[in-house]
Write a protein that holds these residues in place. Structure first.
Motif, PDB file in Angstrom:
ATOM      1  N   ILE A   1      12.170 -30.700   1.169  1.00 39.41           N
ATOM      2  CA  ILE A   1      12.824 -31.422   0.075  1.00 39.41           C
ATOM      3  C   ILE A   1      12.102 -31.135  -1.231  1.00 39.41           C
ATOM      4  CG2 ILE A   1      13.416 -33.685  -0.856  1.00 39.41           C
ATOM      5  CD1 ILE A   1      13.806 -34.693   1.904  1.00 39.41           C
TER       6      ILE A   1
ATOM      7  N   THR B   1      19.669 -22.156   3.498  1.00 39.51           N
ATOM      8  CA  THR B   1      20.186 -23.044   2.458  1.00 39.51           C
ATOM      9  C   THR B   1      21.230 -24.010   3.013  1.00 39.51           C
ATOM     10  OG1 THR B   1      22.017 -21.610   1.789  1.00 39.51           O
ATOM     11  CG2 THR B   1      19.858 -21.200   0.761  1.00 39.51           C
ATOM     12  N   VAL B   2      21.470 -25.069   2.272  1.00 40.66           N
ATOM     13  CA  VAL B   2      22.508 -26.023   2.649  1.00 40.66           C
ATOM     14  C   VAL B   2      23.851 -25.324   2.757  1.00 40.66           C
ATOM     15  CG1 VAL B   2      23.786 -28.064   1.867  1.00 40.66           C
ATOM     16  CG2 VAL B   2      21.290 -28.017   1.689  1.00 40.66           C
ATOM     17  N   GLN B   3      24.100 -24.370   1.860  1.00 37.54           N
ATOM     18  CA  GLN B   3      25.363 -23.633   1.908  1.00 37.54           C
ATOM     19  C   GLN B   3      25.474 -22.833   3.198  1.00 37.54           C
ATOM     20  OE1 GLN B   3      27.825 -24.074  -0.314  1.00 37.54           O
ATOM     21  NE2 GLN B   3      29.100 -22.797   1.006  1.00 37.54           N
TER      22      GLN B   3
ATOM     23  N   SER C   1      18.381 -28.035  -8.928  1.00 38.00           N
ATOM     24  CA  SER C   1      17.946 -28.628  -7.661  1.00 38.00           C
ATOM     25  C   SER C   1      17.416 -27.591  -6.684  1.00 38.00           C
ATOM     26  CB  SER C   1      19.099 -29.401  -7.014  1.00 38.00           C
ATOM     27  OG  SER C   1      19.472 -30.506  -7.819  1.00 38.00           O
TER      28      SER C   1
ATOM     29  N   SER D   1      17.450 -26.723  -0.271  1.00 36.91           N
ATOM     30  CA  SER D   1      18.666 -27.022  -1.030  1.00 36.91           C
ATOM     31  C   SER D   1      19.363 -25.745  -1.476  1.00 36.91           C
ATOM     32  CB  SER D   1      18.322 -27.887  -2.237  1.00 36.91           C
ATOM     33  OG  SER D   1      17.338 -27.255  -3.049  1.00 36.91           O
TER      34      SER D   1
ATOM     35  N   LEU E   1      23.732 -35.227   8.400  1.00 40.28           N
ATOM     36  CA  LEU E   1      22.846 -34.074   8.401  1.00 40.28           C
ATOM     37  C   LEU E   1      21.906 -34.114   9.607  1.00 40.28           C
ATOM     38  CD1 LEU E   1      21.720 -31.531   6.962  1.00 40.28           C
ATOM     39  CD2 LEU E   1      20.099 -33.059   5.808  1.00 40.28           C
TER      40      LEU E   1
ATOM     41  N   LYS F   1      16.127 -33.005  -3.108  1.00 42.50           N
ATOM     42  CA  LYS F   1      17.230 -32.321  -2.437  1.00 42.50           C
ATOM     43  C   LYS F   1      16.676 -31.427  -1.334  1.00 42.50           C
ATOM     44  CE  LYS F   1      20.369 -33.951  -5.292  1.00 42.50           C
ATOM     45  NZ  LYS F   1      21.414 -34.888  -4.852  1.00 42.50           N
ATOM     46  N   PRO F   2      17.416 -31.243  -0.233  1.00 50.73           N
ATOM     47  CA  PRO F   2      18.735 -31.810   0.071  1.00 50.73           C
ATOM     48  C   PRO F   2      18.647 -33.294   0.449  1.00 50.73           C
ATOM     49  CG  PRO F   2      17.952 -30.509   1.919  1.00 50.73           C
ATOM     50  CD  PRO F   2      16.962 -30.302   0.817  1.00 50.73           C
ATOM     51  N   ALA F   3      19.757 -33.991   0.261  1.00 46.96           N
ATOM     52  CA  ALA F   3      19.832 -35.396   0.638  1.00 46.96           C
ATOM     53  C   ALA F   3      19.862 -35.507   2.162  1.00 46.96           C
ATOM     54  CB  ALA F   3      21.081 -36.038   0.048  1.00 46.96           C
TER      55      ALA F   3
ATOM     56  N   VAL G   1      13.049 -29.771   7.250  1.00 48.83           N
ATOM     57  CA  VAL G   1      13.762 -29.840   5.972  1.00 48.83           C
ATOM     58  C   VAL G   1      12.719 -29.890   4.871  1.00 48.83           C
ATOM     59  CG1 VAL G   1      15.371 -31.117   4.522  1.00 48.83           C
ATOM     60  CG2 VAL G   1      15.721 -31.052   6.999  1.00 48.83           C
TER      61      VAL G   1
END
Length: 328
Positions: free
Chosen positions: A56, A36-38, A18, A12, A67, A60-62, A54
């Motif tokens: 979690i 990262t998600v960003q 988060s 995340s 995705l 997070k992340p969803a 992933v």
């Protein structure tokens, strides 16, 4: 992003409530290139194909279809904790992706938390602290009383690994233990903790001085405890919830606590989390609330991280995945 030669793992982020635990970043980076998600949002075309897992943390992340479609090399979703109600397991499986979680890491600390809440509510610890520290307190009344725990009856709803560890702890308090579960435990397991199976939930509710929810949230268990169930409980009974907030009809619980249908509640979970600051549960003296910290110990969180690393590495190397979640 870190070492480009290591397997890419989506997280995340590193900041905020988060973000993944800062103390864990160095250990994770020994094995993975943390993305990262960003990072992904800024360059899906280049970054997406590098992500094989992933990670979690704090739900997070969803995970959604968009995705999953952006991660063509994804092999596993590794989820910290035991609860899976935030994951669409069928959707994830439809992409050929595995899921793993960390049930063993959370069971003991969450059971500890369940007993802590039970004791705190029974002996009115939070009220007592406020009374003892209030500048208005002139004396302590000998008639300021709580509920006896030793020798009382505890009804556990959900006798999985957490519920069973609660029973082990409750036995040390000489409690009479009832339990209701989808499947009955083996007789030797029941005997080891002195637990009696209640096939009917109603029987457990009617007989228990304390009712503890230690089960997963599913469509079948959502609002399992509603107005009818609360009215079956003793007027002195205390409801403890260490599962998920949506196991309980919260409006019915507020009403029951306000009108004396039950004696008190001790909740590590609610819906939403956190509750709106004007929510009636926050104003009731017979409610003990904690911020979903059942597994929040340094030791448990480190074990969760180690378990996730093991599951991801096993998946990437084609080995059996520890704690793999199988579709039922």
């Amino acid at each position: 992003m870190g070492d480009q030669d290591l397997p890419g793992v989506l997280v995340s982020g590193f900041e905020g409530p988060s973000g993944i635990c800062k103390d864990h970043v160095g250990e994770l980076q020994k094995y993975f290139n943390l993305i990262t998600v960003q990072d992904l949002l800024e360059n899906k075309t280049q970054v997406g194909p590098k992500i094989q897992a992933v990670y979690i943390w704090n739900r997070k992340p969803a995970i959604d279809q968009e995705l999953l479609q952006s991660l063509p090399a994804l092999k596993i979703v590794a989820n910290a904790g035991a609860g899976l109600d935030h994951l669409d397991l069928k959707l994830i499986a439809s992409f050929g992706v595995k899921v793993a979680n960390t049930p063993q890491a959370v069971s003991s600390p969450t059971a500890d938390m369940g007993m802590a809440l039970l004791l705190a509510a029974a002996r009115r610890v939070v009220e007592g602290h406020q009374l003892a520290t209030s500048p208005d307190t002139k004396n302590f009344s000998t008639n300021w009383l709580g509920q006896e725990v030793t020798g009382s009856t505890l009804g556990i709803i959900g006798m999985g690994s957490i519920g069973y560890k609660v029973a082990q702890r409750a036995r040390a308090f000489e409690m009479n233990i009832l339990y209701h579960n989808r499947k009955r435990r083996k007789s030797e397991e029941e005997e080891a903790v002195g637990a009696t199976y209640c096939e009917r939930l109603d029987d457990l509710l009617q007989r228990s001085d304390f009712v503890m929810l230690a089960m997963s949230l599913t469509p079948q268990t959502q609002r399992l405890i509603g107005r009818r169930e609360l009215r079956l409980m003793k007027p002195t009974a205390i409801l403890v919830n260490i599962g998920r907030g949506l196991l309980v009809d919260q409006d019915a619980l507020v009403e029951a606590l306000q009108t004396g249908v039950i004696g008190a509640a001790a909740l590590d979970v609610s819906y939403p989390e956190p509750l709106p600051r004007d929510h009636p549960l926050l104003k009731l003296k017979n409610v003990t609330l904690t911020p979903h910290i059942g597994s929040a110990t340094h030791q448990a969180r480190w074990q969760m991280m180690e378990n996730l690393i093991g599951s991801i590495l096993a998946s990437l190397n084609g080995l059996p995945i520890p704690n793999e979640v199988l579709l039922k």
